[in-house]
Design an enzyme around this catalytic site. Structure first.
Site, PDB file in Angstrom:
ATOM      1  N   GLU A 141       0.833  -1.220   0.000  1.00 56.41           N
ATOM      2  CA  GLU A 141       0.000   0.000   0.000  1.00 56.41           C
ATOM      3  C   GLU A 141       0.861   1.262   0.000  1.00 56.41           C
ATOM      4  O   GLU A 141       2.081   1.212   0.187  1.00 56.41           O
ATOM      5  CB  GLU A 141      -0.937   0.009   1.209  1.00 56.41           C
ATOM      6  CG  GLU A 141      -0.222   0.020   2.539  1.00 56.41           C
ATOM      7  CD  GLU A 141      -1.024   0.697   3.650  1.00 56.41           C
ATOM      8  OE1 GLU A 141      -1.482   1.846   3.461  1.00 56.41           O
ATOM      9  OE2 GLU A 141      -1.156   0.080   4.722  1.00 56.41           O
ATOM     10  N   VAL A 146      -5.403   0.430   3.056  1.00 51.07           N
ATOM     11  CA  VAL A 146      -5.595  -1.018   2.906  1.00 51.07           C
ATOM     12  C   VAL A 146      -6.818  -1.286   2.014  1.00 51.07           C
ATOM     13  O   VAL A 146      -6.759  -2.088   1.081  1.00 51.07           O
ATOM     14  CB  VAL A 146      -5.744  -1.697   4.293  1.00 51.07           C
ATOM     15  CG1 VAL A 146      -6.251  -3.132   4.162  1.00 51.07           C
ATOM     16  CG2 VAL A 146      -4.408  -1.656   5.035  1.00 51.07           C
ATOM     17  N   ASP A 196     -11.560  -0.202   5.835  1.00 48.43           N
ATOM     18  CA  ASP A 196     -10.767  -1.421   5.610  1.00 48.43           C
ATOM     19  C   ASP A 196     -11.578  -2.670   5.977  1.00 48.43           C
ATOM     20  O   ASP A 196     -11.440  -3.714   5.339  1.00 48.43           O
ATOM     21  CB  ASP A 196      -9.501  -1.425   6.488  1.00 48.43           C
ATOM     22  CG  ASP A 196      -8.458  -0.393   6.083  1.00 48.43           C
ATOM     23  OD1 ASP A 196      -8.641   0.279   5.045  1.00 48.43           O
ATOM     24  OD2 ASP A 196      -7.457  -0.263   6.818  1.00 48.43           O
ATOM     25  N   ASP A 230     -16.799   5.651  14.254  1.00 46.75           N
ATOM     26  CA  ASP A 230     -15.558   5.614  13.476  1.00 46.75           C
ATOM     27  C   ASP A 230     -15.083   4.175  13.303  1.00 46.75           C
ATOM     28  O   ASP A 230     -14.456   3.590  14.197  1.00 46.75           O
ATOM     29  CB  ASP A 230     -14.479   6.481  14.133  1.00 46.75           C
ATOM     30  CG  ASP A 230     -13.262   6.671  13.227  1.00 46.75           C
ATOM     31  OD1 ASP A 230     -13.190   6.006  12.177  1.00 46.75           O
ATOM     32  OD2 ASP A 230     -12.394   7.495  13.574  1.00 46.75           O
ATOM     33  N   LYS A 278      -3.043  -1.763  15.675  1.00 47.86           N
ATOM     34  CA  LYS A 278      -2.564  -1.000  16.825  1.00 47.86           C
ATOM     35  C   LYS A 278      -3.677  -0.839  17.840  1.00 47.86           C
ATOM     36  O   LYS A 278      -4.846  -0.731  17.470  1.00 47.86           O
ATOM     37  CB  LYS A 278      -2.155   0.403  16.378  1.00 47.86           C
ATOM     38  CG  LYS A 278      -0.869   0.451  15.612  1.00 47.86           C
ATOM     39  CD  LYS A 278      -0.313   1.879  15.638  1.00 47.86           C
ATOM     40  CE  LYS A 278       0.995   1.955  14.901  1.00 47.86           C
ATOM     41  NZ  LYS A 278       0.828   2.058  13.448  1.00 47.86           N
TER      42      LYS A 278
HETATM   43  N1  PSU Z   1      -2.531   1.584  10.792  1.00 44.67           N
HETATM   44  C1  PSU Z   1      -1.177   1.579  10.896  1.00 44.67           C
HETATM   45  N2  PSU Z   1      -0.443   2.147   9.909  1.00 44.67           N
HETATM   46  C2  PSU Z   1      -1.021   2.718   8.800  1.00 44.67           C
HETATM   47  C3  PSU Z   1      -2.456   2.701   8.701  1.00 44.67           C
HETATM   48  C4  PSU Z   1      -3.160   2.137   9.706  1.00 44.67           C
HETATM   49  O1  PSU Z   1      -0.657   1.066  11.866  1.00 44.67           O
HETATM   50  O2  PSU Z   1      -0.312   3.243   7.935  1.00 44.67           O
HETATM   51  C5  PSU Z   1      -3.098   3.290   7.481  1.00 44.67           C
HETATM   52  C6  PSU Z   1      -3.427   2.174   6.477  1.00 44.67           C
HETATM   53  O3  PSU Z   1      -3.291   2.683   5.162  1.00 44.67           O
HETATM   54  C7  PSU Z   1      -4.882   1.883   6.771  1.00 44.67           C
HETATM   55  C8  PSU Z   1      -5.391   3.280   7.071  1.00 44.67           C
HETATM   56  O4  PSU Z   1      -5.580   1.283   5.701  1.00 44.67           O
HETATM   57  O5  PSU Z   1      -4.357   3.866   7.835  1.00 44.67           O
HETATM   58  C9  PSU Z   1      -6.698   3.259   7.812  1.00 44.67           C
HETATM   59  O6  PSU Z   1      -7.214   4.553   7.853  1.00 44.67           O
HETATM   60  P1  PSU Z   1      -8.721   4.771   8.353  1.00 44.67           P
HETATM   61  O7  PSU Z   1      -8.719   4.384   9.797  1.00 44.67           O
HETATM   62  O8  PSU Z   1      -8.983   6.236   8.163  1.00 44.67           O
HETATM   63  O9  PSU Z   1      -9.599   3.902   7.510  1.00 44.67           O
HETATM   64 MN    MN Z   2     -12.168   6.444  10.327  1.00 46.26          MN
END
Ligand code: PSU
Ligand code: MN
Length: 303
Positions: free
Chosen positions: A25, A107, A143, A139, A160
């Protein structure tokens, strides 16, 4: 093939010859790590994949074109631009394409483009999930919905604990997404090898994982698989110090009213700052570790 998609000649040739290919990614480049470590890591992880017998396909959007396979210059462009690149999940793709802009794929978006290109195996650091407090904020990373429907296996170091791991597990269960532990019964929590949560199944080698994936997709059980690979012992971090940093970052998120697509990048950056260089070094190593496992799985899948 999709009219917006460009597969690099090397990746196209590998796919045509049924050689192993591993997708990567690009939000991890622009939003997940600082310049210049982000671009250096992205290039090194490609080399790790090559060293393990597969062809890397880093995925992003460049000038409105979906790319499977980036040049080093393109990786540098995304790394240097950092947060000013549009972070693209499923809902962002049409805008970036129509406007002919650059986009860094999460992702979710990487899975979409990998599937379009015919790539089944994807290595990254951590997946998005159900955020703490989602009961009121709603929220939940896109993914998880992508994992529910798109046929790509995501090799990661778990998630995480900026997220609510218990709710993330429940969401994945409801959506029928298997969570495989690679030589572990515990769900890895990115910087730490384990958490208070379990995986669904513990599989101990790439062949078993390949058999699992073939069984799932042969039955047309659409959707992805989370393959959770614990960070190597020597790079794992102390649970308490990482926990404190995460709690502090979550407190600041709340105080500053950060939300929407900014939440995850904000938390990632604050946790990295609060833990100093240690967490970045761990983050880089766990990505390499995931690339090695993903390559081994891709090699088995291509046999
Ligand atoms: N978690 C990590 N490192 C990252 C991401 C998440 O530990 O780089 C990034 C990935 O690209 C993941 C995105 O798909 O954040 C998720 O963002 P959101 O929660 O806004 O969907
Ligand atoms: Mn979000």
């Amino acid at each position: 093939m999709n009219k917006f998609l460009d597969i690099s000649p090397e990746v196209a040739k590998a796919l045509a010859n049924n050689q192993p290919v591993v997708a990567l990614e690009s939000t991890i480049i622009s939003h997940g790590m600082p310049w210049p470590q982000n671009a250096e890591t992205a290039k090194k992880v490609e080399q790790v994949i090559r060293d393990n017998g597969a062809i890397p396909a880093t995925i992003a959007i460049i000038d409105g074109r979906l790319k499977a396979g980036l040049s080093h210059e393109e990786i540098d462009t995304l790394g240097q631009a950092g947060l000013s690149v549009i972070k693209c999940s499923r809902r962002d793709l049409p805008f970036v394409i129509a406007k002919k802009q650059h986009g860094a794929t999460t992702v979710a978006a990487t899975m979409i483009i990998a599937e379009m290109a015919g790539i089944k195996i994807f290595a990254t650091g951590g997946i998005g999930g159900v955020h703490r407090g989602a009961q009121t904020t709603f929220d939940i990373s896109a993914d998880l919905q992508e994992l529910a429907k798109t046929n790509v296996a995501v090799i990661c170091a778990g998630a995480k604990s900026i997220l609510d791991l218990a709710l993330t597990r429940e969401y994945l269960e409801t959506q029928g997404v298997p969570v495989i532990g690679y030589n572990t019964d515990s769900l890895p929590a990115f910087y730490t090898r384990d958490s208070d949560h379990t995986v669904d199944y513990n599989l101990t080698d790439a062949l078993q994982i390949s058999d699992f994936l073939q069984a799932k997709w042969s039955m047309s059980l659409d959707g992805g698989v989370v393959i959770a690979n614990p960070i190597p012992e020597e790079y794992a971090m102390d649970k308490d110090s990482i926990g404190n940093a995460i709690n502090q970052a979550l407190k600041e998120l709340d105080e500053q009213g950060v939300g929407g697509k900014e939440s995850t990048p904000f938390l990632l950056a604050r946790v990295a700052e609060l833990t100093g260089g240690d967490s970045l070094a761990s983050n880089i190593q766990l990505v390499f570790n995931n690339a090695r496992l993903a390559s081994a799985i891709a090699v088995e899948m291509s046999k």
